[in-house]
Scaffold this motif. Structure first.
Motif, mmCIF file in Angstrom:
data_model
loop_
_atom_site.group_PDB
_atom_site.id
_atom_site.type_symbol
_atom_site.label_atom_id
_atom_site.label_comp_id
_atom_site.label_asym_id
_atom_site.label_seq_id
_atom_site.Cartn_x
_atom_site.Cartn_y
_atom_site.Cartn_z
ATOM 1 N N TYR A 33 0.619 -1.434 0.029
ATOM 2 C CA TYR A 33 0.149 -0.178 -0.074
ATOM 3 C C TYR A 33 1.264 1.158 0.384
ATOM 4 C CZ TYR A 33 -4.490 -2.556 0.838
ATOM 5 O OH TYR A 33 -5.248 -3.559 0.313
ATOM 6 N N ARG A 34 1.800 1.354 0.353
ATOM 7 C CA ARG A 34 2.777 2.156 0.881
ATOM 8 C C ARG A 34 3.020 2.612 -1.048
ATOM 9 N NH1 ARG A 34 8.000 2.901 0.164
ATOM 10 N NH2 ARG A 34 8.619 0.840 0.450
ATOM 11 N N GLY A 36 2.264 1.849 -3.420
ATOM 12 C CA GLY A 36 0.889 2.447 -3.965
ATOM 13 C C GLY A 36 0.461 3.980 -4.021
ATOM 14 N N ARG A 37 0.875 4.356 -2.424
ATOM 15 C CA ARG A 37 0.815 5.557 -2.311
ATOM 16 C C ARG A 37 1.759 6.351 -2.855
ATOM 17 N NH1 ARG A 37 0.172 4.817 2.156
ATOM 18 N NH2 ARG A 37 2.551 5.082 2.812
ATOM 19 N N GLU A 38 3.229 5.920 -3.006
ATOM 20 C CA GLU A 38 3.909 6.680 -3.382
ATOM 21 C C GLU A 38 4.254 6.266 -4.573
ATOM 22 O OE1 GLU A 38 6.878 5.819 -0.340
ATOM 23 O OE2 GLU A 38 5.637 6.763 1.650
ATOM 24 N N ASN A 39 4.540 5.678 -5.149
ATOM 25 C CA ASN A 39 5.052 5.516 -6.280
ATOM 26 C C ASN A 39 4.148 5.295 -7.296
ATOM 27 O OD1 ASN A 39 7.044 4.533 -4.732
ATOM 28 N ND2 ASN A 39 7.259 2.706 -5.516
ATOM 29 N N TYR A 40 2.863 5.714 -7.209
ATOM 30 C CA TYR A 40 1.857 5.154 -7.673
ATOM 31 C C TYR A 40 0.933 6.607 -8.320
ATOM 32 C CZ TYR A 40 4.026 0.664 -9.328
ATOM 33 O OH TYR A 40 5.375 0.081 -9.787
ATOM 34 N N GLU A 46 -8.097 2.164 -3.955
ATOM 35 C CA GLU A 46 -7.397 2.046 -5.477
ATOM 36 C C GLU A 46 -7.144 0.693 -5.373
ATOM 37 O OE1 GLU A 46 -7.749 6.037 -8.331
ATOM 38 O OE2 GLU A 46 -6.212 4.825 -5.929
ATOM 39 N N ILE A 47 -6.457 0.377 -4.478
ATOM 40 C CA ILE A 47 -5.973 -0.941 -4.843
ATOM 41 C C ILE A 47 -6.022 -2.347 -4.803
ATOM 42 C CG2 ILE A 47 -3.790 -2.195 -3.418
ATOM 43 C CD1 ILE A 47 -2.281 0.925 -3.182
ATOM 44 N N MET A 64 12.399 -0.536 -20.244
ATOM 45 C CA MET A 64 13.914 -1.123 -19.109
ATOM 46 C C MET A 64 13.509 -0.391 -16.992
ATOM 47 S SD MET A 64 16.155 -3.562 -17.992
ATOM 48 C CE MET A 64 16.400 -4.232 -19.553
ATOM 49 N N GLU A 65 13.202 0.572 -17.086
ATOM 50 C CA GLU A 65 13.612 1.119 -16.075
ATOM 51 C C GLU A 65 11.984 0.466 -15.231
ATOM 52 O OE1 GLU A 65 13.753 2.510 -19.273
ATOM 53 O OE2 GLU A 65 15.093 4.260 -18.730
ATOM 54 N N ASP A 66 10.683 0.417 -16.310
ATOM 55 C CA ASP A 66 9.548 0.001 -15.951
ATOM 56 C C ASP A 66 9.610 -1.476 -14.854
ATOM 57 O OD1 ASP A 66 8.230 2.428 -15.785
ATOM 58 O OD2 ASP A 66 7.674 1.157 -17.965
ATOM 59 N N ARG A 67 10.925 -2.504 -16.422
ATOM 60 C CA ARG A 67 10.435 -3.637 -15.792
ATOM 61 C C ARG A 67 11.728 -3.878 -13.854
ATOM 62 N NH1 ARG A 67 13.086 -5.544 -21.022
ATOM 63 N NH2 ARG A 67 11.343 -4.798 -22.697
ATOM 64 N N VAL A 68 12.521 -2.574 -13.857
ATOM 65 C CA VAL A 68 13.517 -3.041 -12.695
ATOM 66 C C VAL A 68 12.995 -2.639 -11.718
ATOM 67 C CG1 VAL A 68 15.758 -1.564 -11.733
ATOM 68 C CG2 VAL A 68 15.470 -2.499 -13.966
ATOM 69 N N SER A 69 12.329 -1.334 -11.953
ATOM 70 C CA SER A 69 11.078 -1.005 -10.813
ATOM 71 C C SER A 69 10.398 -1.762 -9.906
ATOM 72 C CB SER A 69 10.465 0.568 -11.221
ATOM 73 O OG SER A 69 10.998 1.156 -11.653
ATOM 74 N N ILE A 70 9.727 -2.937 -11.103
ATOM 75 C CA ILE A 70 8.396 -4.049 -10.457
ATOM 76 C C ILE A 70 9.271 -4.563 -10.177
ATOM 77 C CG2 ILE A 70 6.939 -5.432 -11.474
ATOM 78 C CD1 ILE A 70 5.983 -3.667 -13.566
ATOM 79 N N LEU A 71 10.468 -5.285 -10.099
ATOM 80 C CA LEU A 71 11.193 -6.611 -9.424
ATOM 81 C C LEU A 71 11.518 -5.684 -8.477
ATOM 82 C CD1 LEU A 71 13.390 -7.776 -12.604
ATOM 83 C CD2 LEU A 71 11.436 -9.175 -11.035
ATOM 84 N N TYR A 72 12.269 -4.560 -8.489
ATOM 85 C CA TYR A 72 12.656 -4.007 -7.459
ATOM 86 C C TYR A 72 10.755 -3.928 -5.953
ATOM 87 C CZ TYR A 72 14.829 -0.615 -3.911
ATOM 88 O OH TYR A 72 14.986 0.172 -3.471
ATOM 89 N N GLU A 73 10.114 -3.448 -6.882
ATOM 90 C CA GLU A 73 9.058 -3.730 -5.687
ATOM 91 C C GLU A 73 8.380 -4.627 -5.091
ATOM 92 O OE1 GLU A 73 7.226 0.907 -7.791
ATOM 93 O OE2 GLU A 73 6.786 -1.079 -8.399
ATOM 94 N N MET A 74 8.901 -5.902 -5.775
ATOM 95 C CA MET A 74 8.202 -6.345 -5.626
ATOM 96 C C MET A 74 9.756 -7.289 -4.777
ATOM 97 S SD MET A 74 7.501 -8.712 -9.099
ATOM 98 C CE MET A 74 6.984 -10.139 -8.569
ATOM 99 N N ALA A 75 10.793 -7.029 -4.412
ATOM 100 C CA ALA A 75 11.285 -7.951 -3.475
ATOM 101 C C ALA A 75 11.519 -6.960 -2.600
ATOM 102 C CB ALA A 75 13.493 -7.207 -4.644
#
Length: 133
Positions: A33-34, A36-40, A46-47, A64-75
């Motif tokens: 949720y953080r 979602g709030r901060e990055n999106y 809505e979540i 590539m930036e989006d791919r890395v961002s999602i993988l980082y956020e998942m981590a």
């Protein structure tokens, strides 16, 4: 801002990480949720709606930036409870493949992302590292 399908797909990826070890930890949800709030800039409501109405659609990011961002956020979500489960590493590796990375590199990519989060490296710095490589 991104279109609805892309945003939903991205959030479903993050939610899958919450569910990866079969236990939904409050800290993992807080991170979800953080993010979602901060990055999106989306609300908790809505979540909730994205999770409930998600279906099985998946749209892989093209940048590539989006791919890395999602993988980082998942981590980030995986590390939220202070424990990394094998199921979380495997899910992260599967997403790396879905995002177009080579399967033989997927586990190393997953482990790299987790290590960056554990070490407190911020997302913009991780993106810069990956883009320079």
């Amino acid at each position: 801002m991104q279109n609805d399908n892309l945003l939903k797909s991205r959030f479903l990826s993050l939610y899958c990480m919450v569910m990866a070890d079969g236990v939904v930890e409050a800290r993992e949800l807080e991170v979800l949720y953080r993010i979602g709030r901060e990055n999106y800039h989306i609300t908790a409501e809505e979540i909730n709606n994205m999770i409930v109405t998600a279906g099985s659609s998946f749209t892989a990011p093209t940048r590539m930036e989006d791919r890395v961002s999602i993988l980082y956020e998942m981590a980030e979500i995986a590390w939220a409870d202070g424990v990394i489960e094998e199921s979380e590493v495997m899910l992260l590796a599967r997403y790396a493949v879905r995002f177009g990375f080579k399967e033989e590199n997927s586990r190393k990519i997953a482990e790299f992302m987790i290590k960056q989060v554990q070490d407190g490296v911020k997302l913009p710095d991780v993106v810069k590292m990956v883009l320079k490589a």
